[in-house]
Write a protein that holds these residues in place. Structure first.
Motif, short mmCIF file in Angstrom:
data_model
loop_
_atom_site.label_atom_id
_atom_site.label_comp_id
_atom_site.label_asym_id
_atom_site.label_seq_id
_atom_site.Cartn_x
_atom_site.Cartn_y
_atom_site.Cartn_z
N ARG A 117 11.61 -62.40 24.29
CA ARG A 117 10.84 -63.67 24.35
C ARG A 117 10.98 -64.26 25.90
O ARG A 117 9.83 -64.62 26.29
N TYR A 118 12.25 -64.33 26.30
CA TYR A 118 12.23 -64.85 27.71
C TYR A 118 11.90 -63.92 28.72
O TYR A 118 11.32 -64.57 29.75
N ALA A 119 11.54 -62.92 28.71
CA ALA A 119 11.12 -62.02 29.47
C ALA A 119 9.66 -61.89 29.49
O ALA A 119 9.09 -62.06 30.69
N ILE A 120 8.97 -62.11 28.44
CA ILE A 120 7.52 -62.02 28.38
C ILE A 120 7.03 -63.50 28.83
O ILE A 120 5.84 -63.39 29.34
N ASP A 136 12.85 -78.15 34.52
CA ASP A 136 14.20 -78.43 34.87
C ASP A 136 14.98 -79.24 34.03
O ASP A 136 14.50 -80.16 33.57
N ILE A 137 16.24 -78.90 33.48
CA ILE A 137 17.05 -79.79 32.82
C ILE A 137 18.64 -79.49 33.27
O ILE A 137 19.10 -78.57 33.95
N PRO A 138 19.41 -80.40 32.68
CA PRO A 138 20.78 -80.30 32.84
C PRO A 138 21.38 -78.85 32.16
O PRO A 138 20.99 -78.95 30.82
N TYR A 139 22.01 -77.96 32.81
CA TYR A 139 22.56 -76.96 32.38
C TYR A 139 24.14 -76.65 32.64
O TYR A 139 24.95 -77.01 31.81
N ASP A 156 17.19 -70.71 37.53
CA ASP A 156 18.25 -70.32 37.20
C ASP A 156 18.80 -70.25 36.01
O ASP A 156 19.67 -69.79 35.31
N ILE A 157 18.45 -71.39 35.10
CA ILE A 157 18.47 -71.42 33.78
C ILE A 157 18.16 -70.10 33.08
O ILE A 157 18.73 -69.40 32.33
N TYR A 158 16.90 -69.41 33.21
CA TYR A 158 16.69 -68.43 32.81
C TYR A 158 17.38 -67.04 32.94
O TYR A 158 17.73 -66.36 32.00
N LYS A 159 17.89 -66.94 34.23
CA LYS A 159 18.85 -65.94 34.41
C LYS A 159 20.15 -65.96 33.70
O LYS A 159 20.83 -65.29 32.99
N SER A 162 23.08 -71.49 21.34
CA SER A 162 22.94 -72.23 22.42
C SER A 162 22.17 -71.91 23.44
O SER A 162 21.35 -72.67 23.79
N THR A 163 21.92 -70.66 23.42
CA THR A 163 21.04 -69.96 24.44
C THR A 163 19.46 -70.51 23.88
O THR A 163 18.53 -70.89 24.75
N TYR A 164 19.21 -70.43 22.56
CA TYR A 164 17.97 -70.76 21.92
C TYR A 164 17.81 -72.17 22.26
O TYR A 164 16.45 -72.66 22.42
#
Length: 498
Positions: A216-219, A142-145, A164-167, A129-131
């Motif tokens: 990946r999300y950090a880079i 920005d997307i619905p999360y 906020d999604i990334y966090k 799901s995160t992926y």
């Protein structure tokens, strides 16, 4: 299997570019939280994994990789993607494919796993799901999360900020790792096994994928804070001195397809059912030929041909020993997707050891360009790609000596910052062929320095620049009142791309 066959249809809608509007928006396709979840968590997980593979390949991969000139919308309706003129209706299927056919199914897995006390299933579904959310936000911004996946109970889900999604994505990966770290006896039922078509229920490999995705999300945040991003990459990949990311090619996260017409690889189906619609971009083939991305597509091969060329691309003309890509924005197919990705049983790659080592190489370079482990990591990344892709020992361009010469040349760093970052990211661009992650790398670094497409100017892309996002789909703009207005291929800028 129902989900599986639904995605055969998606292939012809999304990749073959038939103009068939999707019948419902996000709010009409989400899971109803009041519906029964007394389903086989095993069967739903299998379907969701296969659905993710299809959507990653065709509803994200081909679109993103046309924009960065790995692939080419060479003919037919696909040509509109090559110069960024496609109708936003085409993106309805990208949106629906991830939300309805992947995330909704994974929510069922998580809900059922919680009810039945199956933390391994829950952890796997949480990573996937995160992926899926990560892919969507890197495509659209920005997307619905927080309000997504609630069906008609939330008719107009709000759009969460990408920051906020990334966090939240990092937090979800941490939660998944905890779930997968409990003893097997904590699962009050059967453990994931062959129903998990990615890792066969191997929870240690799932944890290594989670750590690699955290990196990946950090880079992605190098434009926001380069040093902190690099530190977070290494923190994800290492627990002190213990490496915990994807550790070798056997632990790559793959969705592997079957040989029959109904379950073949999506790129193979594209080539078979719409031959000539998707070619390879001149920029990518130029690199395979040992030339520069900006060289003419007809330039003869250079002295250092990429050993993967015969596996990533087909010769043009057929039967020859030459390779040629399509100039961006100019119709016409020449070389097309080769045997590594283009056969019925070819994989779609979710993440890999090669990606993990590229992440490490870039992070170490950002912290200390003189660190000898930069070269070590970069060499491991390229060699692991060779090991996965090259299969013909008789290929004169892929002998051991040719591979060594290539690696030596491409891991020799100059000490000039722009040149060395270009070297690292361009090698990752080649190795991550047909993976949308390469588009994220291009947007945050500008490498490789791709030429602009001919006729790439439109209302949605006013300056003819290479796209940095995808406009919100037609159905969402029409049916969800919270959809941000005015999206195009450049604006509003993604949070991490400002």
């Amino acid at each position: 299997m129902k989900i599986y066959h639904q995605h055969i249809g998606l292939l012809f809608i999304a990749v073959s570019m038939l103009l068939i509007p999707a019948s419902c928006s996000l709010e009409g396709t989400n899971v109803n939280p009041n519906a029964s979840t007394q389903v086989s968590v095993s069967a739903v997980l299998t379907g969701a994994e296969v659905a993710l593979g299809f959507n990653l390949g065709v509803n994200a991969g081909l679109i993103a990789n046309i924009y960065i000139q790995q692939a080419s919308g060479a003919n037919g309706d696909a040509a509109s993607f090559d110069n960024y003129a496609s109708s936003i209706q085409y993106f309805d299927q990208t949106w629906r494919g991830f939300y309805a056919d992947v995330l909704d199914e994974l929510k069922i897995v998580k809900t059922t796993a919680a009810q039945q006390k199956l933390p391994y299933y829950s952890g796997i579904a949480r990573i996937l799901s995160t992926y899926a959310y990560g892919t969507l936000t890197d495509l659209f911004g920005d997307i619905p999360y927080s309000q997504s996946l609630y069906g008609n109970n939330v008719a107009n889900p709000v759009y969460d900020k990408q920051e906020d999604i990334y966090k939240a994505l990092q937090g979800q990966l941490d939660s998944a790792i905890l779930e997968l770290s409990v003893p097997a006896t904590a699962n009050q039922g059967a453990l994931p096994a062959t129903d998990d078509v990615i890792y066969g229920g191997n929870v240690e490999r799932w944890k290594s994928l989670a750590y690699t995705l955290k990196a990946r999300y950090a880079i992605h945040l190098t434009k926001i804070n380069s040093v902190e991003a690099a530190q977070q990459v290494l923190k994800a990949l290492y627990d002190g001195t213990r490496y915990r990311g994807i550790a070798d090619n056997s632990a790559d996260a793959l969705v592997v397809f079957g040989a029959s017409t109904t379950n073949a690889n999506p790129f193979y189906q594209q080539n078979s059912n719409r031959p000539g619609w998707i070619g390879l971009g001149a920029s990518f083939v130029n690199l395979l030929n040992g030339n520069e991305v900006t060289d003419a597509a007809t330039k003869p091969e250079g002295p250092l041909v990429d050993p993967r060329r015969a596996y990533f691309a087909t010769p043009y003309p057929t039967g020859s020993s030459t390779y040629r890509g399509s100039a961006p924005g100019v119709p016409g197919a020449f070389s097309v997707i080769g045997s590594f990705y283009g056969t019925a049983t070819s994989p779609v790659i979710i993440s890999s050891f090669s990606e993990a080592k590229f992440l490490e190489a870039e992070a170490r370079w950002r912290l200390n360009p003189a660190d000898p482990l930069v070269k070590t990591s970069l060499e491991a990344a390229i060699r692991s790609s060779f090991q996965r892709v090259i299969s013909n020992p008789a290929d004169p361009y892929a002998t051991t000596d040719k591979q060594t010469a290539y690696v030596t040349a491409k891991t020799t760093l100059s000490g000039v910052a722009s040149s060395d970052l270009n070297t690292i990211v361009t090698q990752k661009y080649i190795a991550l062929f047909l993976q949308p992650e390469a588009w994220s790398d291009y947007r945050r670094t500008g490498y490789p320095a791709l030429p602009l497409a001919k006729n790439g100017t439109s209302v949605a892309n006013p300056n003819g620049q290479i796209p940095r996002r995808i406009p919100y789909p037609q159905n969402e703009q029409s049916l969800n009142k919270n959809t941000p207005a005015g999206s195009g291929y450049q604006t509003p800028a993604l949070w991490w791309d400002k």
